[in-house]
Scaffold this motif. Sequence first.
Motif, PDB file in Angstrom:
ATOM      1  N   LEU A  83       0.844  -1.188   0.000  1.00  0.00           N
ATOM      2  CA  LEU A  83       0.000   0.000   0.000  1.00  0.00           C
ATOM      3  C   LEU A  83       0.886   1.248   0.000  1.00  0.00           C
ATOM      4  O   LEU A  83       1.968   1.247   0.573  1.00  0.00           O
ATOM      5  CB  LEU A  83      -0.894   0.027   1.239  1.00  0.00           C
ATOM      6  N   GLY A  84       0.414   2.288  -0.597  1.00  0.00           N
ATOM      7  CA  GLY A  84       1.154   3.544  -0.582  1.00  0.00           C
ATOM      8  C   GLY A  84       1.106   4.197   0.798  1.00  0.00           C
ATOM      9  O   GLY A  84       0.331   3.796   1.671  1.00  0.00           O
ATOM     10  N   ALA A  85       1.921   5.213   0.971  1.00  0.00           N
ATOM     11  CA  ALA A  85       1.996   5.937   2.244  1.00  0.00           C
ATOM     12  C   ALA A  85       0.624   6.475   2.637  1.00  0.00           C
ATOM     13  O   ALA A  85      -0.122   6.986   1.805  1.00  0.00           O
ATOM     14  CB  ALA A  85       2.990   7.078   2.128  1.00  0.00           C
ATOM     15  N   GLY A  86       0.275   6.308   3.892  1.00  0.00           N
ATOM     16  CA  GLY A  86      -0.975   6.812   4.415  1.00  0.00           C
ATOM     17  C   GLY A  86      -2.177   5.921   4.174  1.00  0.00           C
ATOM     18  O   GLY A  86      -3.264   6.214   4.659  1.00  0.00           O
ATOM     19  N   ARG A  87      -2.012   4.848   3.439  1.00  0.00           N
ATOM     20  CA  ARG A  87      -3.116   3.923   3.187  1.00  0.00           C
ATOM     21  C   ARG A  87      -3.096   2.805   4.211  1.00  0.00           C
ATOM     22  O   ARG A  87      -2.049   2.478   4.750  1.00  0.00           O
ATOM     23  CB  ARG A  87      -3.015   3.346   1.774  1.00  0.00           C
ATOM     24  N   ARG A  88      -4.278   2.210   4.463  1.00  0.00           N
ATOM     25  CA  ARG A  88      -4.321   1.095   5.410  1.00  0.00           C
ATOM     26  C   ARG A  88      -5.489   0.163   5.118  1.00  0.00           C
ATOM     27  O   ARG A  88      -6.467   0.544   4.494  1.00  0.00           O
ATOM     28  CB  ARG A  88      -4.367   1.593   6.842  1.00  0.00           C
ATOM     29  N   LEU A  89      -5.338  -1.056   5.596  1.00  0.00           N
ATOM     30  CA  LEU A  89      -6.392  -2.067   5.569  1.00  0.00           C
ATOM     31  C   LEU A  89      -6.976  -2.121   6.972  1.00  0.00           C
ATOM     32  O   LEU A  89      -6.236  -2.269   7.943  1.00  0.00           O
ATOM     33  CB  LEU A  89      -5.826  -3.433   5.189  1.00  0.00           C
ATOM     34  N   VAL A  90      -8.279  -2.011   7.078  1.00  0.00           N
ATOM     35  CA  VAL A  90      -8.942  -2.144   8.372  1.00  0.00           C
ATOM     36  C   VAL A  90      -9.583  -3.519   8.392  1.00  0.00           C
ATOM     37  O   VAL A  90     -10.485  -3.811   7.606  1.00  0.00           O
ATOM     38  CB  VAL A  90      -9.991  -1.031   8.595  1.00  0.00           C
ATOM     39  N   VAL A  91      -9.097  -4.364   9.283  1.00  0.00           N
ATOM     40  CA  VAL A  91      -9.574  -5.739   9.411  1.00  0.00           C
ATOM     41  C   VAL A  91     -10.570  -5.758  10.567  1.00  0.00           C
ATOM     42  O   VAL A  91     -10.196  -5.606  11.722  1.00  0.00           O
ATOM     43  CB  VAL A  91      -8.400  -6.701   9.664  1.00  0.00           C
ATOM     44  N   ARG A  92     -11.838  -5.919  10.215  1.00  0.00           N
ATOM     45  CA  ARG A  92     -12.905  -5.899  11.221  1.00  0.00           C
ATOM     46  C   ARG A  92     -13.231  -7.310  11.699  1.00  0.00           C
ATOM     47  O   ARG A  92     -13.446  -8.210  10.898  1.00  0.00           O
ATOM     48  CB  ARG A  92     -14.175  -5.313  10.633  1.00  0.00           C
ATOM     49  N   ARG A  93     -13.244  -7.472  13.004  1.00  0.00           N
ATOM     50  CA  ARG A  93     -13.665  -8.713  13.665  1.00  0.00           C
ATOM     51  C   ARG A  93     -13.059  -9.974  13.053  1.00  0.00           C
ATOM     52  O   ARG A  93     -13.780 -10.896  12.649  1.00  0.00           O
ATOM     53  CB  ARG A  93     -15.190  -8.791  13.698  1.00  0.00           C
ATOM     54  N   PRO A  94     -11.725 -10.048  13.011  1.00  0.00           N
ATOM     55  CA  PRO A  94     -11.088 -11.251  12.464  1.00  0.00           C
ATOM     56  C   PRO A  94     -11.176 -12.410  13.451  1.00  0.00           C
ATOM     57  O   PRO A  94     -11.423 -12.191  14.643  1.00  0.00           O
ATOM     58  CB  PRO A  94      -9.634 -10.819  12.294  1.00  0.00           C
ATOM     59  N   PRO A  95     -10.930 -13.631  12.975  1.00  0.00           N
ATOM     60  CA  PRO A  95     -10.841 -14.751  13.921  1.00  0.00           C
ATOM     61  C   PRO A  95      -9.687 -14.470  14.899  1.00  0.00           C
ATOM     62  O   PRO A  95      -8.677 -13.871  14.510  1.00  0.00           O
ATOM     63  CB  PRO A  95     -10.521 -15.958  13.043  1.00  0.00           C
ATOM     64  N   PRO A  96      -9.826 -14.879  16.150  1.00  0.00           N
ATOM     65  CA  PRO A  96      -8.786 -14.592  17.151  1.00  0.00           C
ATOM     66  C   PRO A  96      -7.393 -15.053  16.726  1.00  0.00           C
ATOM     67  O   PRO A  96      -6.396 -14.368  17.006  1.00  0.00           O
ATOM     68  CB  PRO A  96      -9.261 -15.342  18.393  1.00  0.00           C
ATOM     69  N   ALA A  97      -7.292 -16.173  16.059  1.00  0.00           N
ATOM     70  CA  ALA A  97      -5.974 -16.671  15.658  1.00  0.00           C
ATOM     71  C   ALA A  97      -5.297 -15.728  14.650  1.00  0.00           C
ATOM     72  O   ALA A  97      -4.079 -15.579  14.673  1.00  0.00           O
ATOM     73  CB  ALA A  97      -6.077 -18.072  15.073  1.00  0.00           C
ATOM     74  N   LEU A  98      -6.069 -15.077  13.790  1.00  0.00           N
ATOM     75  CA  LEU A  98      -5.468 -14.133  12.842  1.00  0.00           C
ATOM     76  C   LEU A  98      -4.910 -12.932  13.589  1.00  0.00           C
ATOM     77  O   LEU A  98      -3.792 -12.488  13.326  1.00  0.00           O
ATOM     78  CB  LEU A  98      -6.481 -13.673  11.791  1.00  0.00           C
ATOM     79  N   ARG A  99      -5.662 -12.413  14.525  1.00  0.00           N
ATOM     80  CA  ARG A  99      -5.181 -11.286  15.324  1.00  0.00           C
ATOM     81  C   ARG A  99      -3.878 -11.648  16.042  1.00  0.00           C
ATOM     82  O   ARG A  99      -2.908 -10.901  16.000  1.00  0.00           O
ATOM     83  CB  ARG A  99      -6.262 -10.864  16.321  1.00  0.00           C
ATOM     84  N   ARG A 100      -3.840 -12.823  16.651  1.00  0.00           N
ATOM     85  CA  ARG A 100      -2.631 -13.252  17.366  1.00  0.00           C
ATOM     86  C   ARG A 100      -1.459 -13.459  16.407  1.00  0.00           C
ATOM     87  O   ARG A 100      -0.319 -13.120  16.726  1.00  0.00           O
ATOM     88  CB  ARG A 100      -2.911 -14.528  18.160  1.00  0.00           C
ATOM     89  N   THR A 101      -1.723 -14.017  15.233  1.00  0.00           N
ATOM     90  CA  THR A 101      -0.656 -14.238  14.243  1.00  0.00           C
ATOM     91  C   THR A 101      -0.074 -12.907  13.783  1.00  0.00           C
ATOM     92  O   THR A 101       1.142 -12.758  13.674  1.00  0.00           O
ATOM     93  CB  THR A 101      -1.185 -15.041  13.038  1.00  0.00           C
ATOM     94  N   LEU A 102      -0.935 -11.942  13.500  1.00  0.00           N
ATOM     95  CA  LEU A 102      -0.443 -10.619  13.088  1.00  0.00           C
ATOM     96  C   LEU A 102       0.391  -9.979  14.187  1.00  0.00           C
ATOM     97  O   LEU A 102       1.454  -9.402  13.916  1.00  0.00           O
ATOM     98  CB  LEU A 102      -1.613  -9.705  12.708  1.00  0.00           C
ATOM     99  N   GLU A 103      -0.065 -10.090  15.433  1.00  0.00           N
ATOM    100  CA  GLU A 103       0.680  -9.521  16.559  1.00  0.00           C
ATOM    101  C   GLU A 103       2.028 -10.218  16.753  1.00  0.00           C
ATOM    102  O   GLU A 103       3.025  -9.579  17.090  1.00  0.00           O
ATOM    103  CB  GLU A 103      -0.138  -9.619  17.841  1.00  0.00           C
ATOM    104  N   ALA A 104       2.080 -11.523  16.527  1.00  0.00           N
ATOM    105  CA  ALA A 104       3.312 -12.289  16.741  1.00  0.00           C
ATOM    106  C   ALA A 104       4.342 -12.075  15.638  1.00  0.00           C
ATOM    107  O   ALA A 104       5.526 -11.905  15.911  1.00  0.00           O
ATOM    108  CB  ALA A 104       2.994 -13.778  16.869  1.00  0.00           C
TER     109      ALA A 104
END
Length: 116
Positions: A83-104
């Motif tokens: 993504l270009g500067a200033g752009r973002r993906l907003v991930v709404r209500r993902p499965p808990p394992a995805l959130r933990r994987t991204l954090e790890a």
Amino acid sequence: MGSRRRTPYGPGNPGASLTVHPLEGCRGIRAAGEVGLATHTIWEGVLEQAVREGEDVYYLELSEVTFVDVAGAGALAAAAGRLGAGRRLVVRRPPPALRRTLEAFWPGLPAIEVTM
């Protein structure tokens, strides 16, 4: 969009599928099912579309997604990196394992915002 694929193999349910529909009222998609071996082509297409569209914010509504494997999480992180500067993906209500994987594996990645 409305893509769907069923195959007899995959990391979760043997009939794994991923259904994707456009969100109403904002740029993004609503997905349901699993992101795994059998559905990676669909998931990567969704992410490529998010990168191409050029919007500042692209929403991924994942409240009906039950599983995202590490390769799917990696594809999400790679798309965010394109993504270009200033752009973002907003991930709404993902499965808990995805959130933990991204954090790890990709802590503090500024182009991904996870909301519950």
